[in-house]
Design a protein around this motif. Structure first.
Motif, PDB file in Angstrom:
ATOM      1  N   SER A   1      -4.354  13.888  -6.078  1.00  8.29           N
ATOM      2  CA  SER A   1      -4.531  15.055  -5.149  1.00  8.29           C
ATOM      3  C   SER A   1      -3.896  15.122  -3.932  1.00  8.29           C
ATOM      4  O   SER A   1      -3.314  16.145  -3.550  1.00  8.29           O
TER       5      SER A   1
ATOM      6  N   ASP B   1      -5.250  20.286 -10.388  1.00  9.96           N
ATOM      7  CA  ASP B   1      -5.736  19.029  -9.989  1.00  9.96           C
ATOM      8  C   ASP B   1      -6.920  18.613 -10.717  1.00  9.96           C
ATOM      9  O   ASP B   1      -8.033  19.215 -10.716  1.00  9.96           O
ATOM     10  N   ASP B   2      -6.866  17.541 -11.437  1.00 10.58           N
ATOM     11  CA  ASP B   2      -7.974  17.000 -12.246  1.00 10.58           C
ATOM     12  C   ASP B   2      -8.642  18.076 -13.034  1.00 10.58           C
ATOM     13  O   ASP B   2      -9.872  17.984 -13.278  1.00 10.58           O
TER      14      ASP B   2
END
Ligand code: ADP
Ligand code: MG
Length: 369
Positions: free
Chosen positions: A37, A303-304
């Motif tokens: 991140s 992100d993720d």
């Protein structure tokens, strides 16, 4: 735009990393706390001058270091540009194509990035400030005179608010009301036009990501009862209240928008998962609008993604993104199964304890395994 190279040093847990990115999909994998991140934050910081995880001065600079550094090279059509930024948490310096930049917005105007991260659901469920920022980011990139008008409005608002606290005479408020009204009406027209322009794209994105909810509808709220009166009259009408409160209670700084769906009547709320998908649809629509107006896609950061969406929805989102051809930076604890099953070619980077394990070039994966 397409990032070619990304160098980051001293941002959170990141030591010195230097990535050569692929034009399409870049997958950044690593365990919890590895620094995935933080890499996305670096890209986001260049594009927005801020992080999506709080203020730069609140812990973005690596413990024990005086500043963070980000350097990036990107392609915009045939041209290659370079920019660097150094941030101490308090002060910053930046260069764009070899020249120092006076304002952070000069840099942000050149670096277009759309980020979906674990906090993105707040675009729908959170405060109006985020939704205003969403509209204003879009306008900042597609309307050449937007920033000037926005600054004019913001300056007038600040002056009016300062005056309201100082028990002014009626007459002293007049010029600021006038200035706020003039700049605010233009700002509002721009926001309204932008929302209208987003609607067809949003319908397509919602159909792709959330077909079960039916047709989406964006409802723009200008920040005052615009259907009944102009902003100048609204400011005059709210004067007594504003004087009592000590700030301006009405105007475009209170603007907002709501996203409704045909199958959700009234104020029935979206589930958290639906909120995420709807936020993603809004963000991808904004990226598409940017591409339509500017002739090139922003970089899309996810992100993720795998921990935010189930596999089916990941697949739908990745299919949509692959079709648009934008460059993507995607992070996860592993390569998402949907990337593999779609046969989406990607470049893989392993992040470990703030370093990229396999050097700068990553590993290219051409096809599904
Ligand atoms: N200012 C800082 N200095 C050093 N390490 C930090 C700082 N801020 C956060 N960290 C560490 O960085 C890591 C967070 O990295 P992050 O990019 O969120 O990881 P990931 O997304 O891979 O899970 C955590 O281990 C956290 O403790
Ligand atoms: Mg993370």
């Amino acid at each position: 735009m397409q990032l070619i190279r990304l160098r980051v040093a001293g941002l959170r847990c990141l030591g010195e990393v230097d990535l050569t990115l692929a034009p399409g999909l870049n997958v950044i994998v690593g365990g919890n706390g590895a620094g995935k991140s933080s890499l996305i934050e670096a890209v986001h910081l260049m594009a927005y001058g801020r992080s999506f995880r709080g203020r730069v001065r609140d812990g973005l600079v690596r413990t024990g270091q005086t500043h963070l550094e980000i350097y990036t090279e990107w392609k915009e059509g045939p041209a290659v540009h370079r920019a660097g930024m150094r941030h101490s948490g308090q002060d910053w310096q930046a260069r764009l194509d070899g020249e120092p930049t006076q304002r952070l917005t000069d840099l942000c105007a050149q670096v277009a990035v759309v980020t979906f991260e674990p906090g993105s659901h707040a675009l729908l469920g959170g405060s109006g400030e985020q939704r205003r920022r969403y509209l204003d980011w879009g306008l900042f990139h597609v309307e050449p005179d937007f920033l000037m008008g926005w600054r004019r409005y913001t300056r007038a608002l600040k002056q009016r608010n300062a005056l309201l606290k100082a028990r002014p005479t009626e007459r002293a408020l007049d010029p600021w009301d006038h200035e706020m009204a003039a700049a605010g009406e233009i700002l509002t027209r721009q926001r309204q036009t932008y929302v209208t322009a987003l609607e067809p794209g949003l319908e397509r994105a919602a159909q792709a990501f959330l077909p079960e909810l039916g047709r989406p509808q964006l409802d723009f709220q200008p920040g005052w009862k615009q259907a009944e009166l102009g902003l100048a009259d609204a400011l005059l009408l709210s004067r007594d209240r504003d004087l009592a409160m000590g700030y301006s209670t009405t105007g475009p700084h209170r603007a907002d928008w709501r996203l409704g769906f045909a199958t959700l009547p009234g104020r029935e709320a979206l589930s958290r998962g639906q909120e995420k998908l709807a936020a993603l649809a809004c963000l991808m629509t904004q990226a598409e609008q940017h591409a339509l107006r500017r002739g090139g896609w922003p970089v899309i950061c996810l992100d993720d993604l795998a921990s935010e969406l189930d596999r089916n929805h990941q697949r739908q989102v990745l299919e949509w993104i692959r079709a648009c051809g934008a460059q993507v930076l995607l992070t996860g604890t592993e390569v998402p199964e949907s990337v593999q099953s779609l046969g989406f070619p990607y470049r893989l980077f392993h992040v470990e304890q703030g370093l990229v394990r396999n050097g700068e070039t990553g590993e290219d994966h051409a096809h599904a395994v």
